[in-house]
Design a protein around this motif. Structure first.
Motif, PDB file in Angstrom:
ATOM      1  N   LYS A  84       0.816  -1.222   0.000  1.00 42.13           N
ATOM      2  CA  LYS A  84       0.000   0.000   0.000  1.00 42.13           C
ATOM      3  C   LYS A  84       0.849   1.272   0.000  1.00 42.13           C
ATOM      4  O   LYS A  84       0.402   2.324  -0.442  1.00 42.13           O
ATOM      5  N   PHE A  93     -10.879  -5.563 -21.472  1.00 45.59           N
ATOM      6  CA  PHE A  93      -9.970  -4.809 -20.591  1.00 45.59           C
ATOM      7  C   PHE A  93      -8.528  -5.176 -20.946  1.00 45.59           C
ATOM      8  O   PHE A  93      -7.653  -4.297 -21.096  1.00 45.59           O
ATOM      9  N   PHE A 102     -16.944  -0.399  -6.982  1.00 46.52           N
ATOM     10  CA  PHE A 102     -16.759   0.715  -6.032  1.00 46.52           C
ATOM     11  C   PHE A 102     -15.458   0.532  -5.272  1.00 46.52           C
ATOM     12  O   PHE A 102     -15.098  -0.580  -4.906  1.00 46.52           O
ATOM     13  N   GLY A 103     -14.783   1.656  -5.021  1.00 46.43           N
ATOM     14  CA  GLY A 103     -13.555   1.615  -4.239  1.00 46.43           C
ATOM     15  C   GLY A 103     -12.356   1.421  -5.142  1.00 46.43           C
ATOM     16  O   GLY A 103     -12.458   0.883  -6.252  1.00 46.43           O
ATOM     17  N   HIS A 104     -11.230   1.892  -4.689  1.00 49.01           N
ATOM     18  CA  HIS A 104      -9.996   1.754  -5.456  1.00 49.01           C
ATOM     19  C   HIS A 104      -8.819   1.919  -4.518  1.00 49.01           C
ATOM     20  O   HIS A 104      -8.869   2.727  -3.599  1.00 49.01           O
ATOM     21  N   ARG A 105      -7.776   1.159  -4.765  1.00 53.26           N
ATOM     22  CA  ARG A 105      -6.583   1.274  -3.922  1.00 53.26           C
ATOM     23  C   ARG A 105      -5.999   2.682  -3.955  1.00 53.26           C
ATOM     24  O   ARG A 105      -5.559   3.217  -2.936  1.00 53.26           O
ATOM     25  N   ARG A 135     -15.002   6.056   3.969  1.00 53.61           N
ATOM     26  CA  ARG A 135     -13.928   5.241   3.375  1.00 53.61           C
ATOM     27  C   ARG A 135     -13.489   5.747   2.011  1.00 53.61           C
ATOM     28  O   ARG A 135     -12.685   5.108   1.334  1.00 53.61           O
ATOM     29  N   ARG A 156     -19.609  -7.308  -1.583  1.00 55.41           N
ATOM     30  CA  ARG A 156     -19.050  -5.964  -1.741  1.00 55.41           C
ATOM     31  C   ARG A 156     -19.726  -5.289  -2.918  1.00 55.41           C
ATOM     32  O   ARG A 156     -20.133  -5.974  -3.863  1.00 55.41           O
ATOM     33  N   LEU A 157     -19.814  -4.009  -2.863  1.00 58.01           N
ATOM     34  CA  LEU A 157     -20.385  -3.288  -3.998  1.00 58.01           C
ATOM     35  C   LEU A 157     -19.330  -3.276  -5.101  1.00 58.01           C
ATOM     36  O   LEU A 157     -18.365  -2.505  -5.036  1.00 58.01           O
ATOM     37  N   MET A 158     -19.492  -4.175  -6.070  1.00 63.05           N
ATOM     38  CA  MET A 158     -18.477  -4.290  -7.118  1.00 63.05           C
ATOM     39  C   MET A 158     -18.471  -3.022  -7.975  1.00 63.05           C
ATOM     40  O   MET A 158     -19.522  -2.421  -8.213  1.00 63.05           O
ATOM     41  N   PRO A 200     -11.625 -10.883  -9.704  1.00 60.12           N
ATOM     42  CA  PRO A 200     -12.726  -9.920  -9.536  1.00 60.12           C
ATOM     43  C   PRO A 200     -12.355  -8.664  -8.746  1.00 60.12           C
ATOM     44  O   PRO A 200     -13.080  -7.674  -8.814  1.00 60.12           O
ATOM     45  N   ASN A 216     -15.490   3.084  -9.645  1.00 60.45           N
ATOM     46  CA  ASN A 216     -14.242   2.977 -10.403  1.00 60.45           C
ATOM     47  C   ASN A 216     -14.545   2.699 -11.877  1.00 60.45           C
ATOM     48  O   ASN A 216     -15.701   2.628 -12.292  1.00 60.45           O
ATOM     49  N   VAL A 217     -13.493   2.530 -12.662  1.00 59.12           N
ATOM     50  CA  VAL A 217     -13.619   2.392 -14.122  1.00 59.12           C
ATOM     51  C   VAL A 217     -14.584   1.277 -14.525  1.00 59.12           C
ATOM     52  O   VAL A 217     -15.220   1.334 -15.576  1.00 59.12           O
ATOM     53  N   ASP A 218     -14.695   0.259 -13.669  1.00 60.86           N
ATOM     54  CA  ASP A 218     -15.491  -0.904 -14.042  1.00 60.86           C
ATOM     55  C   ASP A 218     -16.977  -0.751 -13.755  1.00 60.86           C
ATOM     56  O   ASP A 218     -17.771  -1.602 -14.156  1.00 60.86           O
TER      57      ASP A 218
END
Ligand code: ACO
Length: 426
Positions: free
Chosen positions: A46, A383, A303-306, A355, A299-301, A261, A360-362
């Motif tokens: 990270k 992709f 959504f979220g990104h490192r 959070r 999880r809400l696919m 995923p 995200n892009v997907d």
């Protein structure tokens, strides 16, 4: 040069701070273990910079993405995918002559050995296209065994145009096999993306034609996916390549990493999630609650990104594009409304706000792929087709910079030395 001081058990050690062109700073800890006898521990990397790179700049706090200094917004609007591929790999936008030569060389190298068809034939129709694509890319090595002399620009160039030529053919074939269609080749008179589309969807005995809006949308999606600095699949490509494994082997490993995923496979997972919500009656609140429940693996696919702790700039472009493409093609997809509803709720929900979880892009890309007639199982292949220039550019940079082999360390937490007991004494 600025320095960082680290104090360990009362003793101070100084390390240089490396600064990038956009002022990001990294502590160069190369000598940490030799001098202080400790290593850093950073699960999931990270906070670890694995390299210095001049390809892609990303500021996750401000939602900025640039390829070789050009904003993703300007490239998505004005460039085409092949220009972006050239830019990423060679560092500058091509002149018309350079671009024409690049494409001519790619077309020249697009033929795939006939024996490859036998390998494809060995897969069941039910095989996931990503697994097939990774295997076929790896199999390319057997038919192109000479290793690339990275000291020679010519050798490197040859390997690059080869993979850019053959990869779309293999990707198209994975779909044709699934659809029981004869394996084909493209048409030299078409552009790179239209040719890919033709190879995927052309039907025997029927003349091929496609709506211009489809090719434009596809081109844009491929550009948006073309590179994203040191993500999981790209780091894999660089890591495998750092052992001096060849370009095709490194790309094949990257495809496997992308499949998951939590990474590129999310585009398939998003559409499956939206379908599930639709079939369940469309109650988005119920699924929001599931996503927040720590005892529920859901999880809400999408959504979220490192890295992005703000809007993913690619998601903004894709959302707008989804509206336009569906409108132009006259497609009415009920999951688009579910997606918009989920996004609105998530952006106002304290759990997601705290959070910094954004689409995200997907999140919207699958909706466009579906409108373009691309089957769900092919989403991650699309992709991979987009990410190919990024993987190539990063592999090339890594080899040109003579990066050492990637080999992280660990903190051992297993059993201490013990005596071996013969099987009858255990
Ligand atoms: N739904 C619900 N909660 C989430 C989500 C999500 N999609 N993403 C993260 N969180 C929560 C985590 O549970 C965690 O909560 P906690 O602090 O209470 O424990 C917190 O947000 C931080 O999440 P991490 O998983 O630690 O973040 P990380 O950076 O490791 O993971 C990832 C990033 C993998 C993208 C994650 O957000 C995720 O799984 N998203 C869904 C899958 C997805 O869309 N992947 C595509 C990414 S884009 C790409 O690769 C092209």
């Amino acid at each position: 040069m600025s320095k960082a001081t680290i104090e360990i058990n009362g003793k101070k050690y100084e390390f240089p701070i490396v600064e990038g062109t956009e002022n990001e700073q990294g502590i160069d800890i190369k000598k940490l273990r030799a001098e202080a006898g400790v290593i850093t521990l950073d699960r999931g990397y990270k906070n670890t910079g694995s390299c210095e790179s001049a390809i892609t700049f990303l500021n996750g706090e401000e939602g900025v993405l640039r390829y070789r200094g050009y904003s993703i917004e300007s490239l998505a609007e004005k460039a085409d995918f092949l220009e972006v591929a050239y830019l990423l790999i060679f560092g500058e936008l091509p002149t018309k002559t350079q671009l024409d030569k690049f494409y001519a060389d790619i077309k020249e190298e697009s033929a795939v050995d006939e024996e490859m068809k036998k390998i494809l034939d060995g897969f069941p129709k039910s095989a996931h296209p990503m697994g097939v694509l990774s295997s076929l890319t790896s199999a390319l090595i057997a038919f192109n065994p000479s290793s690339v002399n990275v000291e020679s620009e010519e050798d490197m160039y040859k390997a690059i145009v080869k993979i850019l030529g053959k990869f779309p053919v293999l990707a198209a074939w994975t779909l044709r096999k699934k659809n029981s269609l004869p394996l084909n080749y493209g048409d030299d008179t078409l552009g790179y993306v239209e040719n890919l589309h033709k190879m995927m969807f052309e039907k025997p005995g029927k003349s091929y034609s496609v709506d211009k809006a489809v090719i434009e949308a596809l081109d844009k999606l491929l550009i948006l996916h073309a590179d994203h600095e040191q993500n999981c699949s790209t780091s894999t490509v660089r890591m495998v390549g750092s052992s001096h494994a060849g370009l095709f082997a490194s790309i094949s490993a990257g495809i496997s990493a992308l499949w998951g995923p939590l990474h590129g496979g999310a585009n398939q997972a998003v559409i499956e999630m939206l379908e599930r919500i639709k079939e369940d009656g469309g109650d988005t609140k119920k699924f929001m609650a599931k996503a927040k429940d720590k005892d529920d693996p859901f999880r809400l696919m999408g959504f979220g990104h490192r890295v992005y702790k703000n809007f993913d700039p690619r998601a903004k472009i894709i959302k707008k594009s989804a509206d336009e493409v569906l409108g132009q093609l006259g497609v009415d997809d009920p999951v688009l409304e579910i997606a918009k509803g989920l996004e609105k709720e998530a952006l106002e929900d304290q759990y997601f706000v705290d959070r910094k979880l954004y689409p995200n892009v997907d999140f919207y890309s699958g909706i466009i792929y579906r409108a373009l007639g691309i089957p769900v199982e092919m989403f991650t292949v699309m992709f991979a087709l987009g990410r190919l220039p990024g993987w190539i550019a990063q592999w090339r940079e890594m080899r040109l910079m003579k990066e050492p082999i990637g080999r992280p360390r660990q903190i051992y937490t297993g059993t201490n030395l013990r005596e071996f007991k013969e099987v009858d004494k255990r």
